[in-house]
Motif scaffolding. Sequence first.
Motif, PDB file in Angstrom:
ATOM      1  N   LEU A 349     -39.934  11.456   8.196  1.00 39.91           N
ATOM      2  CA  LEU A 349     -40.728  11.329   6.961  1.00 39.91           C
ATOM      3  C   LEU A 349     -39.785  10.984   5.826  1.00 39.91           C
ATOM      4  N   LYS A 350     -38.677  11.738   5.739  1.00 41.41           N
ATOM      5  CA  LYS A 350     -37.670  11.514   4.694  1.00 41.41           C
ATOM      6  C   LYS A 350     -36.762  10.356   5.096  1.00 41.41           C
ATOM      7  N   ARG A 351     -36.280   9.641   4.119  1.00 42.58           N
ATOM      8  CA  ARG A 351     -35.427   8.481   4.379  1.00 42.58           C
ATOM      9  C   ARG A 351     -34.112   8.912   5.038  1.00 42.58           C
ATOM     10  N   LEU A 352     -33.641   8.078   5.935  1.00 41.03           N
ATOM     11  CA  LEU A 352     -32.450   8.383   6.717  1.00 41.03           C
ATOM     12  C   LEU A 352     -31.334   7.383   6.449  1.00 41.03           C
ATOM     13  N   ALA A 353     -30.101   7.851   6.557  1.00 41.53           N
ATOM     14  CA  ALA A 353     -28.891   7.022   6.628  1.00 41.53           C
ATOM     15  C   ALA A 353     -28.927   5.832   5.683  1.00 41.53           C
ATOM     16  N   ALA A 354     -28.935   4.596   6.223  1.00 42.83           N
ATOM     17  CA  ALA A 354     -28.836   3.391   5.403  1.00 42.83           C
ATOM     18  C   ALA A 354     -30.031   3.197   4.483  1.00 42.83           C
ATOM     19  N   ASP A 355     -31.146   3.882   4.738  1.00 44.77           N
ATOM     20  CA  ASP A 355     -32.337   3.754   3.894  1.00 44.77           C
ATOM     21  C   ASP A 355     -32.303   4.681   2.684  1.00 44.77           C
ATOM     22  N   MET A 356     -31.315   5.583   2.626  1.00 42.45           N
ATOM     23  CA  MET A 356     -31.249   6.539   1.519  1.00 42.45           C
ATOM     24  C   MET A 356     -30.634   5.880   0.286  1.00 42.45           C
ATOM     25  N   ASN A 357     -31.237   6.148  -0.857  1.00 44.67           N
ATOM     26  CA  ASN A 357     -30.698   5.620  -2.118  1.00 44.67           C
ATOM     27  C   ASN A 357     -29.596   6.512  -2.677  1.00 44.67           C
ATOM     28  N   GLU A 358     -29.807   7.823  -2.623  1.00 48.93           N
ATOM     29  CA  GLU A 358     -28.836   8.791  -3.112  1.00 48.93           C
ATOM     30  C   GLU A 358     -28.532   9.803  -2.020  1.00 48.93           C
ATOM     31  N   VAL A 359     -27.310  10.317  -2.030  1.00 47.52           N
ATOM     32  CA  VAL A 359     -26.906  11.356  -1.086  1.00 47.52           C
ATOM     33  C   VAL A 359     -26.357  12.525  -1.885  1.00 47.52           C
TER      34      VAL A 359
END
Length: 616
Positions: A349-359
Amino acid sequence: MLTHITNESSERIRLRSNFTELEFQFFLKDGKMLAPFTTNKGNVSFKLQFPGFITKVEQIEFFNKDNIEIKGYVVHPLWLKRPANIQKKLVFATKDDEYVFKVPLKVVDGDDLSKVYRHGDGNSPPIGYEAVIPIKALLLNKSGAITLKARIELSYSEGNRKVTTETSPIKFKSPDFKKKSLVKKVNGKKKLIFLSRTKKAGQLNIHISEYDFKNDIKVKIKGGIFSVKRHSIVKRLYRKVFYWLGRLPANKKIVVFESFQGKQFSDNPRAIYEYLQANHYPYKLYWSVDKKYLHHFQDKNLNCIRRFSMKWLFIMPRTRFWVTNSRMPLWLPKPKNTIYVQTWHGTPLKRLAADMNEVYIPGTTAENYKKNFIREAKNWDYLISPNAYSTEIFRRAFQFDKEVSETGYPRNDFICNYNNKGSIEKLVADYGIPLHKKIILYAPTWRDNQFYAKGKYRFDINLDLDLMKEKLGEDYVILFRLHYLVSENLDLTPYEGFAYDFSNYEDIRELYVMADILITDYSSVFFDYSNLKRPMIFYVYDIDQYRDNLRGFYFDFEQEAPGPLVKTTEEVIQTIKKIEADGFQLSTKFDSFHEKFCYLECGDSTRKVVEKIFLN
């Protein structure tokens, strides 16, 4: 003096300071205090808080082996001058204040400190203190081990009245501080007095215990061995040996399993392990285990190897299959003859790895996190997917171009095969839960920005358990299952018989089967629980922040969630009562959700994985 260190690949700026007491610089506005401080790694950070005492220890030493000498200072942001008739006492107390000892403090001249830290009339002058504490006084009427924290009690005149107050536990921030210990004979018995500070808060600790010479020698030897193991040369040698062993032919009859970095006997790796074992496949099966979690694997008749041990070193590089549900350490060179099966651990559901904008993970940047994730994913030979939706995301987010086994999740076979009255009643009885009550399972996820340290996250329940027990306690119990990354220890003692903490129970699958209702938030558990076709409630009190600032979602969660979204405890209670009144009917959105995400879960996903990967 402040300096800054920039990373060319990042817009973030890290400030560093050689000014060890930045805490004395503060700014007051709107009744609050913005205070810079130096972290344990020498970086500069800021905290916003209500004005309060800032208390530090400058020096603490053993004095003539009979006393402890302590020096430091205290300041209050709202004091523009030193109060009249000020008196101080140093208070030593156990955590629960069962034992308290007070010693007078001598107020000393703080002019030297003022010259360093005071800039104009905006900041108040620090007040120095010092004391000599008799060790015998700390040991009075106490036996066994005792840990004391220190704080300061202040009495002073404010106009015509006398004020008495206490500071929070005092901190010891000196960069030159080293742990100190002393063995002293008191009343015929030897005592070990140990001066240290806590890792997280830097609070001063005085630990007193019975002295055992043999045990002391064992601890020192163990500490020396541990120090050698952690030496950079030993680490480099370990990696080299691992690499060269990995160049040898693999043992085709060995499979090593690991779940959540060796913390659990659970999830997809467990399902595959149990299938191989039950069907007598000709493999030697091992479990890779973090030494801190060995107790979770006891009494299960498993072949366990401690992660990064010498035995692990000689087995892992020559294993035919690695089966894990999370990433392996990046420094670990994948052997050329080993097949790496990545099962992963949830429908996204939550964005993963390369799809994440912020970490927001401590100890890394967004760019480094993505780069390291993708680099590790290149080692995977197979990736297991629960549905076509996940396959598309996995390929893009992990930049994975090898074979995806779209079989459904092996871990959900248990849910499908044990969803019957007899199995449920047996589980409920085994867990010691009243058979006549309905079961609510609360299984929330972790928040990226709420952490204590790398890999250790905090969680605030945000549920009014007193109200829930009052309104639901007659007919329901609630089981708590926090995420494996969450470090909280729940104290549910006041809710005995109503609330149960199963966070340390490794595998959630049995809790799913027992639960009549699931309460969750953004955790992937609701995809798995959907296989049971039972009601779900989404307690999303922070959805705006989570959706827009932390992770972001892959689909319109608010529109497609297979159950109602609520934001308060009152709404949770009302929704549970409505579900009961409606005969535990499912949401109108449930059928379309189930068809999209659960169509492959029929109780035989593990067989498909084994036949596709292990038999070939």
